[in-house]
Design a protein around this motif. Sequence first.
Motif, PDB file in Angstrom:
ATOM      1  N   ILE A  47       0.719  -1.206   0.024  1.00  0.00           N
ATOM      2  CA  ILE A  47      -0.018   0.050  -0.142  1.00  0.00           C
ATOM      3  C   ILE A  47       0.804   1.152   0.050  1.00  0.00           C
ATOM      4  O   ILE A  47       0.539   2.309  -0.785  1.00  0.00           O
ATOM      5  CB  ILE A  47      -0.884   0.094   1.028  1.00  0.00           C
ATOM      6  CG1 ILE A  47      -2.221  -1.088   1.105  1.00  0.00           C
ATOM      7  CG2 ILE A  47      -1.716   1.397   1.532  1.00  0.00           C
ATOM      8  CD1 ILE A  47      -2.802  -1.639   2.238  1.00  0.00           C
ATOM      9  N   GLU A  48       2.039   1.214   0.703  1.00  0.00           N
ATOM     10  CA  GLU A  48       2.847   2.221   0.850  1.00  0.00           C
ATOM     11  C   GLU A  48       3.401   2.621  -0.453  1.00  0.00           C
ATOM     12  O   GLU A  48       3.620   3.787  -0.884  1.00  0.00           O
ATOM     13  CB  GLU A  48       3.814   2.119   2.029  1.00  0.00           C
ATOM     14  CG  GLU A  48       3.346   2.307   3.306  1.00  0.00           C
ATOM     15  CD  GLU A  48       4.347   1.970   4.485  1.00  0.00           C
ATOM     16  OE1 GLU A  48       5.516   1.475   3.933  1.00  0.00           O
ATOM     17  OE2 GLU A  48       4.148   2.419   5.701  1.00  0.00           O
ATOM     18  N   LYS A  49       4.062   1.395  -1.178  1.00  0.00           N
ATOM     19  CA  LYS A  49       4.470   1.553  -2.421  1.00  0.00           C
ATOM     20  C   LYS A  49       3.635   2.087  -3.600  1.00  0.00           C
ATOM     21  O   LYS A  49       3.822   3.039  -4.242  1.00  0.00           O
ATOM     22  CB  LYS A  49       4.767   0.230  -2.932  1.00  0.00           C
ATOM     23  CG  LYS A  49       5.829   0.128  -4.202  1.00  0.00           C
ATOM     24  CD  LYS A  49       6.331  -1.271  -4.347  1.00  0.00           C
ATOM     25  CE  LYS A  49       7.287  -1.445  -5.349  1.00  0.00           C
ATOM     26  NZ  LYS A  49       7.641  -2.812  -5.655  1.00  0.00           N
ATOM     27  N   LEU A  50       2.372   1.847  -3.378  1.00  0.00           N
ATOM     28  CA  LEU A  50       1.111   2.409  -4.415  1.00  0.00           C
ATOM     29  C   LEU A  50       1.137   3.863  -4.072  1.00  0.00           C
ATOM     30  O   LEU A  50       0.801   4.770  -5.003  1.00  0.00           O
ATOM     31  CB  LEU A  50      -0.181   1.828  -4.232  1.00  0.00           C
ATOM     32  CG  LEU A  50      -0.039   0.482  -4.811  1.00  0.00           C
ATOM     33  CD1 LEU A  50      -1.318  -0.456  -4.403  1.00  0.00           C
ATOM     34  CD2 LEU A  50       0.143   0.474  -6.336  1.00  0.00           C
ATOM     35  N   ALA A  54       5.235   8.470  -8.351  1.00  0.00           N
ATOM     36  CA  ALA A  54       6.280   7.814  -9.273  1.00  0.00           C
ATOM     37  C   ALA A  54       7.460   8.883  -9.451  1.00  0.00           C
ATOM     38  O   ALA A  54       7.677   9.785  -9.560  1.00  0.00           O
ATOM     39  CB  ALA A  54       5.514   7.661 -10.672  1.00  0.00           C
ATOM     40  N   LYS A  55       8.690   7.872  -9.676  1.00  0.00           N
ATOM     41  CA  LYS A  55       9.743   8.454  -9.656  1.00  0.00           C
ATOM     42  C   LYS A  55       9.862   8.956 -11.334  1.00  0.00           C
ATOM     43  O   LYS A  55       9.298   8.455 -12.052  1.00  0.00           O
ATOM     44  CB  LYS A  55      11.148   7.473  -9.741  1.00  0.00           C
ATOM     45  CG  LYS A  55      11.256   6.978  -8.144  1.00  0.00           C
ATOM     46  CD  LYS A  55      12.270   6.131  -8.239  1.00  0.00           C
ATOM     47  CE  LYS A  55      12.737   5.708  -6.865  1.00  0.00           C
ATOM     48  NZ  LYS A  55      13.949   4.808  -6.711  1.00  0.00           N
ATOM     49  N   LYS A  56      10.585  10.067 -11.631  1.00  0.00           N
ATOM     50  CA  LYS A  56      10.579  10.900 -12.760  1.00  0.00           C
ATOM     51  C   LYS A  56      11.566  10.029 -13.538  1.00  0.00           C
ATOM     52  O   LYS A  56      12.711   9.468 -12.991  1.00  0.00           O
ATOM     53  CB  LYS A  56      10.993  12.304 -12.537  1.00  0.00           C
ATOM     54  CG  LYS A  56      10.058  13.254 -12.209  1.00  0.00           C
ATOM     55  CD  LYS A  56      10.202  14.502 -12.124  1.00  0.00           C
ATOM     56  CE  LYS A  56       9.329  15.567 -11.593  1.00  0.00           C
ATOM     57  NZ  LYS A  56       9.578  16.860 -11.655  1.00  0.00           N
ATOM     58  N   GLN A  57      11.361   9.958 -14.946  1.00  0.00           N
ATOM     59  CA  GLN A  57      12.238   9.257 -15.661  1.00  0.00           C
ATOM     60  C   GLN A  57      13.590  10.126 -16.051  1.00  0.00           C
ATOM     61  O   GLN A  57      13.597  11.354 -16.188  1.00  0.00           O
ATOM     62  CB  GLN A  57      11.566   8.890 -17.225  1.00  0.00           C
ATOM     63  CG  GLN A  57      12.631   8.215 -18.163  1.00  0.00           C
ATOM     64  CD  GLN A  57      12.031   7.716 -19.449  1.00  0.00           C
ATOM     65  OE1 GLN A  57      10.939   7.891 -19.309  1.00  0.00           O
ATOM     66  NE2 GLN A  57      12.715   7.197 -20.161  1.00  0.00           N
ATOM     67  N   THR A  58      14.890   9.538 -15.697  1.00  0.00           N
ATOM     68  CA  THR A  58      16.010  10.442 -15.974  1.00  0.00           C
ATOM     69  C   THR A  58      16.391  10.187 -17.290  1.00  0.00           C
ATOM     70  O   THR A  58      16.088   9.536 -18.026  1.00  0.00           O
ATOM     71  CB  THR A  58      17.113   9.837 -15.075  1.00  0.00           C
ATOM     72  OG1 THR A  58      17.116   8.299 -15.418  1.00  0.00           O
ATOM     73  CG2 THR A  58      16.685   9.822 -13.719  1.00  0.00           C
ATOM     74  N   SER A  59      16.951  11.385 -17.706  1.00  0.00           N
ATOM     75  CA  SER A  59      17.209  11.608 -19.128  1.00  0.00           C
ATOM     76  C   SER A  59      18.386  10.806 -19.362  1.00  0.00           C
ATOM     77  O   SER A  59      19.408  10.830 -18.739  1.00  0.00           O
ATOM     78  CB  SER A  59      17.416  13.196 -19.579  1.00  0.00           C
ATOM     79  OG  SER A  59      18.617  13.735 -18.786  1.00  0.00           O
ATOM     80  N   ARG A  60      18.500  10.041 -20.635  1.00  0.00           N
ATOM     81  CA  ARG A  60      19.739   9.146 -20.951  1.00  0.00           C
ATOM     82  C   ARG A  60      20.370  10.157 -21.922  1.00  0.00           C
ATOM     83  O   ARG A  60      19.853  10.696 -22.896  1.00  0.00           O
ATOM     84  CB  ARG A  60      19.205   7.961 -21.522  1.00  0.00           C
ATOM     85  CG  ARG A  60      18.605   7.017 -20.397  1.00  0.00           C
ATOM     86  CD  ARG A  60      18.172   5.831 -20.908  1.00  0.00           C
ATOM     87  NE  ARG A  60      17.036   5.935 -22.076  1.00  0.00           N
ATOM     88  CZ  ARG A  60      16.649   4.977 -22.923  1.00  0.00           C
ATOM     89  NH1 ARG A  60      17.194   3.512 -22.367  1.00  0.00           N
ATOM     90  NH2 ARG A  60      15.719   4.890 -23.575  1.00  0.00           N
ATOM     91  N   LYS A  61      21.785   9.930 -21.900  1.00  0.00           N
ATOM     92  CA  LYS A  61      22.594  10.588 -22.779  1.00  0.00           C
ATOM     93  C   LYS A  61      22.477   9.657 -24.341  1.00  0.00           C
ATOM     94  O   LYS A  61      22.381   8.489 -24.098  1.00  0.00           O
ATOM     95  CB  LYS A  61      24.095  10.330 -22.424  1.00  0.00           C
ATOM     96  CG  LYS A  61      24.925  11.268 -23.061  1.00  0.00           C
ATOM     97  CD  LYS A  61      26.410  11.099 -22.427  1.00  0.00           C
ATOM     98  CE  LYS A  61      27.483  12.079 -23.162  1.00  0.00           C
ATOM     99  NZ  LYS A  61      28.565  11.913 -22.603  1.00  0.00           N
ATOM    100  N   ARG A  62      22.379  10.650 -25.345  1.00  0.00           N
ATOM    101  CA  ARG A  62      22.209   9.958 -26.474  1.00  0.00           C
ATOM    102  C   ARG A  62      23.405   9.039 -26.864  1.00  0.00           C
ATOM    103  O   ARG A  62      24.594   9.435 -26.669  1.00  0.00           O
ATOM    104  CB  ARG A  62      22.082  11.095 -27.559  1.00  0.00           C
ATOM    105  CG  ARG A  62      20.625  11.471 -27.894  1.00  0.00           C
ATOM    106  CD  ARG A  62      20.795  12.433 -29.006  1.00  0.00           C
ATOM    107  NE  ARG A  62      19.427  12.221 -29.709  1.00  0.00           N
ATOM    108  CZ  ARG A  62      19.024  13.271 -30.864  1.00  0.00           C
ATOM    109  NH1 ARG A  62      19.976  14.061 -31.226  1.00  0.00           N
ATOM    110  NH2 ARG A  62      18.076  12.937 -31.401  1.00  0.00           N
TER     111      ARG A  62
END
Length: 74
Positions: A47-50, A54-62
Amino acid sequence: MSLINDLVQGVVDGVLKDILKKPSSTSKRTRRRKRTTSTSSATLRQIEKLLRPAKKQTSRKRTVRSRSKARRSS
């Protein structure tokens, strides 16, 4: 002379047998027991997890490949 050769040969054979012999069950890993959690604490954790944001998506280096694809298409 042959007595010395026999003695050396016996020692060498014994040492080689000891080296080549597989170790007995010392390398076996002990099986770890899984910890059992109480159902109430497990449910609470889910329940705590829900409820957690949500974690933000980290930008990935091209990568080099994607950069060259973008350069080719433009």
